[in-house]
Write a protein that holds these residues in place. Structure first.
Motif, PDB file in Angstrom:
ATOM      1  N   LEU A 259      40.512  47.481  38.974  1.00 16.57           N
ATOM      2  CA  LEU A 259      40.363  48.924  38.749  1.00 16.57           C
ATOM      3  C   LEU A 259      39.113  49.225  37.920  1.00 16.57           C
ATOM      4  CD1 LEU A 259      44.072  49.977  38.055  1.00 16.57           C
ATOM      5  CD2 LEU A 259      42.719  50.366  40.132  1.00 16.57           C
ATOM      6  N   ALA A 260      38.881  48.409  36.873  1.00 15.94           N
ATOM      7  CA  ALA A 260      37.696  48.610  36.036  1.00 15.94           C
ATOM      8  C   ALA A 260      36.435  48.327  36.827  1.00 15.94           C
ATOM      9  CB  ALA A 260      37.778  47.714  34.802  1.00 15.94           C
ATOM     10  N   GLY A 261      36.469  47.290  37.670  1.00 15.83           N
ATOM     11  CA  GLY A 261      35.306  46.962  38.477  1.00 15.83           C
ATOM     12  C   GLY A 261      34.967  48.054  39.473  1.00 15.83           C
ATOM     13  N   LEU A 262      35.994  48.620  40.105  1.00 16.87           N
ATOM     14  CA  LEU A 262      35.766  49.705  41.061  1.00 16.87           C
ATOM     15  C   LEU A 262      35.222  50.952  40.380  1.00 16.87           C
ATOM     16  CD1 LEU A 262      38.967  49.357  43.295  1.00 16.87           C
ATOM     17  CD2 LEU A 262      36.609  48.809  43.944  1.00 16.87           C
TER      18      LEU A 262
ATOM     19  N   LEU B  72      32.915  42.034  37.476  1.00 16.45           N
ATOM     20  CA  LEU B  72      34.255  42.392  37.013  1.00 16.45           C
ATOM     21  C   LEU B  72      35.224  42.484  38.184  1.00 16.45           C
ATOM     22  CD1 LEU B  72      35.929  43.006  34.560  1.00 16.45           C
ATOM     23  CD2 LEU B  72      35.187  45.401  34.674  1.00 16.45           C
ATOM     24  N   LEU B  73      34.765  43.048  39.300  1.00 20.07           N
ATOM     25  CA  LEU B  73      35.603  43.108  40.493  1.00 20.07           C
ATOM     26  C   LEU B  73      35.916  41.694  40.988  1.00 20.07           C
ATOM     27  CD1 LEU B  73      37.001  44.835  42.621  1.00 20.07           C
ATOM     28  CD2 LEU B  73      34.846  44.931  43.880  1.00 20.07           C
ATOM     29  N   GLY B  74      34.899  40.828  40.982  1.00 22.69           N
ATOM     30  CA  GLY B  74      35.110  39.444  41.385  1.00 22.69           C
ATOM     31  C   GLY B  74      36.056  38.724  40.452  1.00 22.69           C
ATOM     32  N   TYR B  75      35.968  39.048  39.175  1.00 25.89           N
ATOM     33  CA  TYR B  75      36.867  38.448  38.184  1.00 25.89           C
ATOM     34  C   TYR B  75      38.310  38.842  38.473  1.00 25.89           C
ATOM     35  CZ  TYR B  75      38.509  37.098  33.512  1.00 25.89           C
ATOM     36  OH  TYR B  75      39.167  36.526  32.459  1.00 25.89           O
ATOM     37  N   GLY B  76      38.498  40.115  38.838  1.00 29.58           N
ATOM     38  CA  GLY B  76      39.836  40.578  39.188  1.00 29.58           C
ATOM     39  C   GLY B  76      40.357  39.927  40.452  1.00 29.58           C
ATOM     40  N   LEU B  77      39.489  39.778  41.461  1.00 24.39           N
ATOM     41  CA  LEU B  77      39.894  39.119  42.701  1.00 24.39           C
ATOM     42  C   LEU B  77      40.202  37.649  42.453  1.00 24.39           C
ATOM     43  CD1 LEU B  77      37.343  40.721  45.186  1.00 24.39           C
ATOM     44  CD2 LEU B  77      39.793  41.179  45.036  1.00 24.39           C
ATOM     45  N   ASP B  78      39.423  37.022  41.569  1.00 20.15           N
ATOM     46  CA  ASP B  78      39.681  35.632  41.205  1.00 20.15           C
ATOM     47  C   ASP B  78      41.061  35.508  40.548  1.00 20.15           C
ATOM     48  OD1 ASP B  78      38.703  32.781  40.556  1.00 20.15           O
ATOM     49  OD2 ASP B  78      39.206  33.553  38.579  1.00 20.15           O
ATOM     50  N   SER B  79      41.390  36.468  39.704  1.00 21.30           N
ATOM     51  CA  SER B  79      42.718  36.468  39.073  1.00 21.30           C
ATOM     52  C   SER B  79      43.814  36.630  40.119  1.00 21.30           C
ATOM     53  CB  SER B  79      42.815  37.604  38.042  1.00 21.30           C
ATOM     54  OG  SER B  79      41.875  37.421  37.006  1.00 21.30           O
ATOM     55  N   ALA B  80      43.550  37.493  41.116  1.00 20.98           N
ATOM     56  CA  ALA B  80      44.529  37.686  42.186  1.00 20.98           C
ATOM     57  C   ALA B  80      44.720  36.397  42.978  1.00 20.98           C
ATOM     58  CB  ALA B  80      44.076  38.816  43.112  1.00 20.98           C
ATOM     59  N   VAL B  81      43.610  35.700  43.252  1.00 22.96           N
ATOM     60  CA  VAL B  81      43.678  34.434  43.974  1.00 22.96           C
ATOM     61  C   VAL B  81      44.481  33.414  43.171  1.00 22.96           C
ATOM     62  CG1 VAL B  81      42.301  32.440  44.683  1.00 22.96           C
ATOM     63  CG2 VAL B  81      41.580  34.736  45.327  1.00 22.96           C
TER      64      VAL B  81
ATOM     65  N   SER C 280      35.359  33.032  32.449  1.00 28.14           N
ATOM     66  CA  SER C 280      35.559  34.169  31.543  1.00 28.14           C
ATOM     67  C   SER C 280      34.396  34.275  30.565  1.00 28.14           C
ATOM     68  CB  SER C 280      36.877  34.004  30.773  1.00 28.14           C
ATOM     69  OG  SER C 280      37.977  34.071  31.634  1.00 28.14           O
ATOM     70  N   ALA C 281      33.937  33.109  30.092  1.00 32.76           N
ATOM     71  CA  ALA C 281      32.796  33.102  29.180  1.00 32.76           C
ATOM     72  C   ALA C 281      31.538  33.592  29.894  1.00 32.76           C
ATOM     73  CB  ALA C 281      32.579  31.694  28.628  1.00 32.76           C
ATOM     74  N   THR C 282      31.358  33.157  31.157  1.00 29.72           N
ATOM     75  CA  THR C 282      30.204  33.601  31.940  1.00 29.72           C
ATOM     76  C   THR C 282      30.244  35.102  32.185  1.00 29.72           C
ATOM     77  OG1 THR C 282      30.116  31.455  33.060  1.00 29.72           O
ATOM     78  CG2 THR C 282      28.963  33.284  34.116  1.00 29.72           C
ATOM     79  N   ILE C 283      31.418  35.584  32.601  1.00 36.10           N
ATOM     80  CA  ILE C 283      31.589  37.013  32.846  1.00 36.10           C
ATOM     81  C   ILE C 283      31.383  37.798  31.550  1.00 36.10           C
ATOM     82  CG2 ILE C 283      33.228  38.800  33.531  1.00 36.10           C
ATOM     83  CD1 ILE C 283      32.234  37.102  35.835  1.00 36.10           C
ATOM     84  N   LEU C 284      31.900  37.257  30.446  1.00 34.01           N
ATOM     85  CA  LEU C 284      31.751  37.921  29.150  1.00 34.01           C
ATOM     86  C   LEU C 284      30.288  38.113  28.799  1.00 34.01           C
ATOM     87  CD1 LEU C 284      32.962  39.002  26.515  1.00 34.01           C
ATOM     88  CD2 LEU C 284      33.008  36.652  25.662  1.00 34.01           C
ATOM     89  N   ILE C 285      29.498  37.062  29.021  1.00 36.02           N
ATOM     90  CA  ILE C 285      28.063  37.155  28.726  1.00 36.02           C
ATOM     91  C   ILE C 285      27.406  38.213  29.603  1.00 36.02           C
ATOM     92  CG2 ILE C 285      25.864  35.921  28.853  1.00 36.02           C
ATOM     93  CD1 ILE C 285      27.442  33.369  28.141  1.00 36.02           C
TER      94      ILE C 285
END
Length: 205
Positions: free
Chosen positions: A38-41, A48-57, A162-167
């Motif tokens: 939702l945040a990515g969209l 962020l969208l990819g991070y959410g999809l990764d979590s879904a996977v 998560s660290a990569t996305i955080l950066i």
């Protein structure tokens, strides 16, 4: 028709622990996935969208492990192989989307909006995912389950991601370096392919 062999006592004793760890990770990953997507969209953040999809996977993977260690499947080699294949395939499905979306954003030069929600999610992921990952790897090795150990390895990789996305998110939010966001998504895609390949080959440990 011969009945399936009953699971040996050590494996039967490990199964409830594996299910509990998988249910715990599934609940968190489902919450994390929904919030991140939702945040990515809303912000246009590919990372962020990819991070959410990764979590879904990964939540799908946790569900598969629960299925794998329930009932007669506990002692089934066929169920183990099927779970291993599903966990690996789910990561191959994620990578193409991330590559296309990230390259499209880089080529178009469209900057995403900043998201402190994404930053917060990544911070929590850095703390929680190693706990899930180490527990599942240990249980998977004890149970001789490449699918479980592979999913544990994926959780550990998720902590690094998560660290990569955080950066990437922090550079965008704090300094306006927008290209760090799609770059982080490309890194996530590469790691997804690598992890999926290792799990497919039964090398998740």
């Amino acid at each position: 028709m011969a009945l399936p062999a009953a699971p040996d006592p050590p494996l039967a004793a490990l199964a409830p622990r594996i299910r509990r760890a998988s249910w715990a990770s599934l609940v968190w990953l489902a919450v994390e996935g929904v919030v991140a997507i939702l945040a990515g969209l809303s912000t246009g953040s590919v990372a962020l969208l990819g991070y959410g999809l990764d979590s879904a996977v990964q939540s799908l993977g946790s569900g598969v492990i629960v299925w794998r260690f329930t009932g007669r499947r506990i002692g089934s080699t066929a169920a183990e192989e099927r779970a291993q294949t599903i966990v690996a395939t789910s990561f191959f499905l994620l990578a193409p989307y991330l590559v296309v979306a990230a390259l499209a954003q880089l080529i178009s030069g469209t900057p995403p909006d900043g998201s402190w929600v994404g930053v917060g999610l990544a911070v929590v992921g850095i703390v929680l995912m190693p706990l899930f990952g180490r527990a599942k790897r240990r249980l998977g090795i004890l149970a001789g389950s490449a699918a479980t150990a592979g999913e544990g390895a994926q959780h550990l990789i998720c902590a690094a991601l998560s660290a990569t996305i955080l950066i990437g998110l922090f550079l965008n939010v704090a300094f306006g370096i927008w290209w760090a966001d799609p770059l982080a998504a490309l890194i996530l895609a590469a790691v997804a392919v690598h992890t999926g390949t290792r799990t497919w080959r039964g090398r998740g440990c």
